[in-house]
Design an enzyme around this catalytic site. Structure first.
Site, PDB file in Angstrom:
ATOM      1  N   LYS A  22       0.831  -1.214   0.000  1.00 24.64           N
ATOM      2  CA  LYS A  22       0.000   0.000   0.000  1.00 24.64           C
ATOM      3  C   LYS A  22       0.862   1.258   0.000  1.00 24.64           C
ATOM      4  O   LYS A  22       0.667   2.162  -0.804  1.00 24.64           O
ATOM      5  CB  LYS A  22      -0.903   0.014   1.244  1.00 24.64           C
ATOM      6  CG  LYS A  22      -1.556   1.363   1.488  1.00 24.64           C
ATOM      7  CD  LYS A  22      -2.405   1.381   2.735  1.00 24.64           C
ATOM      8  CE  LYS A  22      -1.710   1.833   3.979  1.00 24.64           C
ATOM      9  NZ  LYS A  22      -1.709   3.266   4.249  1.00 24.64           N
ATOM     10  N   ASN A  23       1.821   1.311   0.936  1.00 23.22           N
ATOM     11  CA  ASN A  23       2.535   2.580   1.110  1.00 23.22           C
ATOM     12  C   ASN A  23       3.535   2.856  -0.008  1.00 23.22           C
ATOM     13  O   ASN A  23       3.991   3.994  -0.154  1.00 23.22           O
ATOM     14  CB  ASN A  23       3.179   2.643   2.501  1.00 23.22           C
ATOM     15  CG  ASN A  23       2.113   2.806   3.584  1.00 23.22           C
ATOM     16  OD1 ASN A  23       0.974   3.191   3.288  1.00 23.22           O
ATOM     17  ND2 ASN A  23       2.455   2.494   4.828  1.00 23.22           N
ATOM     18  N   CYS A 117      -5.669   7.907   8.757  1.00 20.18           N
ATOM     19  CA  CYS A 117      -5.947   7.347  10.079  1.00 20.18           C
ATOM     20  C   CYS A 117      -5.683   8.384  11.167  1.00 20.18           C
ATOM     21  O   CYS A 117      -4.728   9.147  11.083  1.00 20.18           O
ATOM     22  CB  CYS A 117      -5.056   6.126  10.333  1.00 20.18           C
ATOM     23  SG  CYS A 117      -5.525   4.690   9.373  1.00 20.18           S
ATOM     24  N   ARG A 122      -0.252  14.715  13.125  1.00 18.14           N
ATOM     25  CA  ARG A 122       0.492  14.233  11.951  1.00 18.14           C
ATOM     26  C   ARG A 122       1.000  15.448  11.169  1.00 18.14           C
ATOM     27  O   ARG A 122       0.495  15.786  10.096  1.00 18.14           O
ATOM     28  CB  ARG A 122      -0.381  13.328  11.077  1.00 18.14           C
ATOM     29  CG  ARG A 122      -0.825  12.067  11.805  1.00 18.14           C
ATOM     30  CD  ARG A 122      -1.505  11.062  10.919  1.00 18.14           C
ATOM     31  NE  ARG A 122      -0.574  10.337  10.077  1.00 18.14           N
ATOM     32  CZ  ARG A 122      -0.921   9.291   9.322  1.00 18.14           C
ATOM     33  NH1 ARG A 122      -2.151   8.865   9.316  1.00 18.14           N
ATOM     34  NH2 ARG A 122      -0.028   8.678   8.582  1.00 18.14           N
ATOM     35  N   ASP A 306       3.408   0.029  12.240  1.00 16.92           N
ATOM     36  CA  ASP A 306       2.233  -0.508  11.541  1.00 16.92           C
ATOM     37  C   ASP A 306       1.973  -1.979  11.874  1.00 16.92           C
ATOM     38  O   ASP A 306       0.985  -2.550  11.411  1.00 16.92           O
ATOM     39  CB  ASP A 306       2.376  -0.327  10.019  1.00 16.92           C
ATOM     40  CG  ASP A 306       2.336   1.142   9.623  1.00 16.92           C
ATOM     41  OD1 ASP A 306       1.919   1.964  10.455  1.00 16.92           O
ATOM     42  OD2 ASP A 306       2.725   1.460   8.487  1.00 16.92           O
ATOM     43  N   ILE A 328       6.305   6.295  17.376  1.00 14.73           N
ATOM     44  CA  ILE A 328       6.024   7.034  16.134  1.00 14.73           C
ATOM     45  C   ILE A 328       4.712   7.816  16.250  1.00 14.73           C
ATOM     46  O   ILE A 328       4.674   9.013  15.979  1.00 14.73           O
ATOM     47  CB  ILE A 328       5.952   6.081  14.909  1.00 14.73           C
ATOM     48  CG1 ILE A 328       7.164   5.137  14.865  1.00 14.73           C
ATOM     49  CG2 ILE A 328       5.814   6.881  13.611  1.00 14.73           C
ATOM     50  CD1 ILE A 328       8.503   5.757  14.611  1.00 14.73           C
ATOM     51  N   ARG A 398      -9.124   0.234   3.423  1.00 16.72           N
ATOM     52  CA  ARG A 398      -8.164   1.191   2.872  1.00 16.72           C
ATOM     53  C   ARG A 398      -6.838   0.518   2.536  1.00 16.72           C
ATOM     54  O   ARG A 398      -6.130   0.949   1.629  1.00 16.72           O
ATOM     55  CB  ARG A 398      -7.883   2.310   3.896  1.00 16.72           C
ATOM     56  CG  ARG A 398      -8.995   3.330   4.002  1.00 16.72           C
ATOM     57  CD  ARG A 398      -8.537   4.538   4.800  1.00 16.72           C
ATOM     58  NE  ARG A 398      -7.113   4.691   4.619  1.00 16.72           N
ATOM     59  CZ  ARG A 398      -6.230   4.813   5.599  1.00 16.72           C
ATOM     60  NH1 ARG A 398      -6.627   4.856   6.836  1.00 16.72           N
ATOM     61  NH2 ARG A 398      -4.956   4.933   5.333  1.00 16.72           N
TER      62      ARG A 398
HETATM   63  N1  EPU Z   1       6.673  13.881  11.363  1.00 16.41           N
HETATM   64  C1  EPU Z   1       6.903  15.181  11.677  1.00 16.41           C
HETATM   65  N2  EPU Z   1       6.922  16.093  10.648  1.00 16.41           N
HETATM   66  C2  EPU Z   1       6.694  15.749   9.365  1.00 16.41           C
HETATM   67  C3  EPU Z   1       6.451  14.404   9.053  1.00 16.41           C
HETATM   68  C4  EPU Z   1       6.441  13.481  10.081  1.00 16.41           C
HETATM   69  O1  EPU Z   1       7.116  15.556  12.832  1.00 16.41           O
HETATM   70  O2  EPU Z   1       6.720  16.625   8.487  1.00 16.41           O
HETATM   71  C5  EPU Z   1       6.682  12.863  12.445  1.00 16.41           C
HETATM   72  C6  EPU Z   1       5.332  12.188  12.602  1.00 16.41           C
HETATM   73  O3  EPU Z   1       4.485  12.917  13.462  1.00 16.41           O
HETATM   74  C7  EPU Z   1       5.721  10.829  13.160  1.00 16.41           C
HETATM   75  C8  EPU Z   1       7.086  10.558  12.507  1.00 16.41           C
HETATM   76  O4  EPU Z   1       7.566  11.820  12.062  1.00 16.41           O
HETATM   77  O5  EPU Z   1       5.906  10.916  14.540  1.00 16.41           O
HETATM   78  C9  EPU Z   1       7.053   9.609  11.332  1.00 16.41           C
HETATM   79  O6  EPU Z   1       6.077  10.022  10.389  1.00 16.41           O
HETATM   80  P1  EPU Z   1       6.186   9.667   8.847  1.00 16.41           P
HETATM   81  O7  EPU Z   1       6.238  10.947   8.094  1.00 16.41           O
HETATM   82  O8  EPU Z   1       7.263   8.671   8.642  1.00 16.41           O
HETATM   83  O9  EPU Z   1       4.787   8.995   8.583  1.00 16.41           O
HETATM   84  P2  EPU Z   1       3.880   9.143   7.293  1.00 16.41           P
HETATM   85  O10 EPU Z   1       4.726   9.280   6.082  1.00 16.41           O
HETATM   86  O11 EPU Z   1       2.795  10.137   7.513  1.00 16.41           O
HETATM   87  C10 EPU Z   1       3.883   6.605   6.730  1.00 16.41           C
HETATM   88  C11 EPU Z   1       2.844   5.550   6.514  1.00 16.41           C
HETATM   89  C12 EPU Z   1       2.223   5.173   7.847  1.00 16.41           C
HETATM   90  C13 EPU Z   1       3.316   4.687   8.797  1.00 16.41           C
HETATM   91  C14 EPU Z   1       4.415   5.751   8.927  1.00 16.41           C
HETATM   92  C15 EPU Z   1       5.594   5.297   9.751  1.00 16.41           C
HETATM   93  C16 EPU Z   1       2.062   6.128   4.311  1.00 16.41           C
HETATM   94  C17 EPU Z   1       0.977   6.632   3.451  1.00 16.41           C
HETATM   95  N3  EPU Z   1       1.831   6.084   5.619  1.00 16.41           N
HETATM   96  O12 EPU Z   1       3.196   7.713   7.283  1.00 16.41           O
HETATM   97  O13 EPU Z   1       1.362   4.094   7.566  1.00 16.41           O
HETATM   98  O14 EPU Z   1       2.773   4.435  10.071  1.00 16.41           O
HETATM   99  O15 EPU Z   1       4.897   6.105   7.612  1.00 16.41           O
HETATM  100  O16 EPU Z   1       6.164   4.155   9.195  1.00 16.41           O
HETATM  101  O17 EPU Z   1       3.129   5.737   3.814  1.00 16.41           O
HETATM  102  C18 EPU Z   1      -0.431   2.636   7.875  1.00 16.41           C
HETATM  103  O18 EPU Z   1      -0.108   2.113   6.790  1.00 16.41           O
HETATM  104  O19 EPU Z   1      -1.263   2.136   8.672  1.00 16.41           O
HETATM  105  C19 EPU Z   1       0.193   3.914   8.243  1.00 16.41           C
HETATM  106  C20 EPU Z   1      -0.302   4.737   9.150  1.00 16.41           C
END
Ligand code: EPU
Length: 419
Positions: A22-23, A117, A122, A306, A328, A398
């Site tokens: 998915k991601n 989610c 976020r 995850d 996280i 999803r």
């Molecule tokens: N963070 C910040 N600032 C940013 C971006 C992130 O402070 O600009 C923080 C977040 O708050 C969090 C950490 O950095 O504490 C990691 O966030 P990350 O950006 O890595 O998460 P994401 O890209 O929003 C993706 C996956 C999530 C998965 C996380 C961590 C996608 C679409 N989503 O989210 O997947 O939990 O990486 O591996 O790729 C899921 O599939 O159930 C899911 C939530």
């Protein structure tokens, strides 16, 4: 409203084939906006987040042809607008990738504030920091984000936090920039490597993906013309590994990359499960009550957040006390309240949850608060005494393709019914 009705108590036995990640898929689809041409994508998971991504691309002018539920051709030669539909982009998280891709392609984009989610705060400050460092201006107001750039120029960017989304988004905005961009403290997840491989297959010059320094030499154009197959979903594979352990089952997980599963394999063995590793498939079985273990979620190659709720189900029935530290997402223990309704003894406080293992879970109506919580509650239903009802299936749909059909093929008694 639909619910899953699960009659628990059957150990899972048999084979399951893992779908595309998915991601990775939700990043590769917007990445096609960088291509002035046509490409074919295979091994796409048949999930609602992929369908919404495709609808967003079509709204921007892309032409998509479906060859099967998992294969498409995308023609992105004629991108006609820089306004992404707000109602669609606000529906899920990965819509933020449209920003990086469209900044490169058109130098202008407006999207709705990304949804997804509810896992606590976020922020997207690291995405914005990256776009601005490359020369864009970004305005966030009234639930929308507008990003503009006359010209994007390569630069050195240090990520203050290791972020999957920001790493991919900066990659997308740097591929066609003038000069070289480096991303320091980059995320290393398999889907980062997959997106870089996809872009390189289309003509980009990205090096170092999978390490914490990624170097992107800007190129003039991506021409497409290639076929790309999405990497297998490591989180789906891990979900079935943990379901096999929790149910005292014996499952052959096919179409996975076992190298991507090392942190999960280590914990499966620690709790008493057994593993046979064939490189692109893995047999996981368990014959006894799990032993307790402590888990700390971390960016890859650490234990993934995850899979934290699915691991929580295993620990809820372990022979002793376990601790999970969630590093996280601040609200990823909501599922523990639902497991407690099923007889688990879990106390969650802030980033930490204490699991006092019980011998058995008992059926109850439970509500999934997010995608992975939903997967965890299905596993809980499969191992519980009695008939569990799982609600809020839209979260699960999803991100998991045919989840109940896959569990049913392993012997679970699970049906989707209208409530
Ligand atoms: N963070 C910040 N600032 C940013 C971006 C992130 O402070 O600009 C923080 C977040 O708050 C969090 C950490 O950095 O504490 C990691 O966030 P990350 O950006 O890595 O998460 P994401 O890209 O929003 C993706 C996956 C999530 C998965 C996380 C961590 C996608 C679409 N989503 O989210 O997947 O939990 O990486 O591996 O790729 C899921 O599939 O159930 C899911 C939530």
């Amino acid at each position: 409203m639909e619910k899953l009705v699960i009659k628990g108590g059957t150990p899972l036995k048999g084979d399951v084939t893992i779908s595309g990640a998915k991601n990775a898929a939700v990043a590769i689809l917007p990445a096609t906006l960088l291509i002035n041409g046509i490409c074919r994508i295979e091994n796409l998971p048949n999930i609602s987040d992929v369908k919404i991504s495709c609808e967003i691309l079509e709204a921007l002018g892309a032409k998509i042809t479906w060859h099967s539920d998992n294969e498409i051709t995308i023609d992105t030669r004629n991108i006609t607008t820089t306004q992404a539909p707000l109602e669609l982009t606000s529906k899920f998280r990965a819509s933020y990738y449209v920003i990086g891709a469209m900044l490169s392609r058109k130098g202008d984009i407006t999207v709705g504030m990304p949804g997804g989610c509810k896992l606590g705060a976020r922020p997207i400050d690291q995405h914005i920091k990256g776009f601005e460092a490359l020369g864009a201006t970004v305005e966030v107001e009234k639930g929308t984000i507008n990003a503009k750039a006359k010209k994007l120029v390569g630069t050195a960017i240090y990520m203050d936090v290791t972020s999957v989304g920001a790493t991919i988004n900066v990659m997308l905005s740097a591929v066609l920039a003038n000069g070289t961009t480096t991303i320091d403290n980059a995320a290393k997840e398999p889907h980062i490597v997959d997106v870089a491989n996809f872009l390189n297959a289309m003509g980009a010059d990205i090096r170092g993906a999978g390490t914490d320094i990624i170097k992107i030499n800007g190129v003039k154009e991506l021409k497409g013309g290639a076929t790309y197959s999405v990497v297998p979903d490591q989180i789906e594979a891990g979900t079935f590994m943990l379901a096999a352990v929790a149910s005292k089952g014996d499952v052959l997980i096919k179409n996975c990359i076992t190298k991507h599963l090392e942190s999960i394999t280590a914990k499966v063995i620690e709790v008493g499960g057994q593993i046979e590793d064939f490189g692109d498939s893995m047999r996981v079985w368990c014959t006894k009550r799990p032993s307790p273990a402590n888990i700390k979620t971390l960016p890859y190659p650490g234990f993934p957040t995850d899979l934290q709720p699915q691991m929580g189900v295993v620990l809820s029935i372990a022979d002793g006390t376990s601790i999970i530290n969630e590093n996280i997402w601040e609200s990823r223990f909501q599922y523990t309240e639902e497991l407690n309704k099923m007889g688990a003894k879990i106390t969650a406080q802030g980033k930490t949850a204490f699991f006092e293992g019980v011998k058995k879970l008992t059926a109850a109506p439970v509500y999934s608060s997010d995608l992975r919580a939903g997967a965890a509650l299905i596993i809980a239903g499969i191992i519980a005494d009695g008939e569990t009802e799982v609600y809020n299936l839209e979260h699960i749909d999803r991100g998991y393709e045919n989840i109940e059909a896959k569990f049913r093929a392993l012997g679970a008694i699970i049906n989707r019914v209208k409530d």
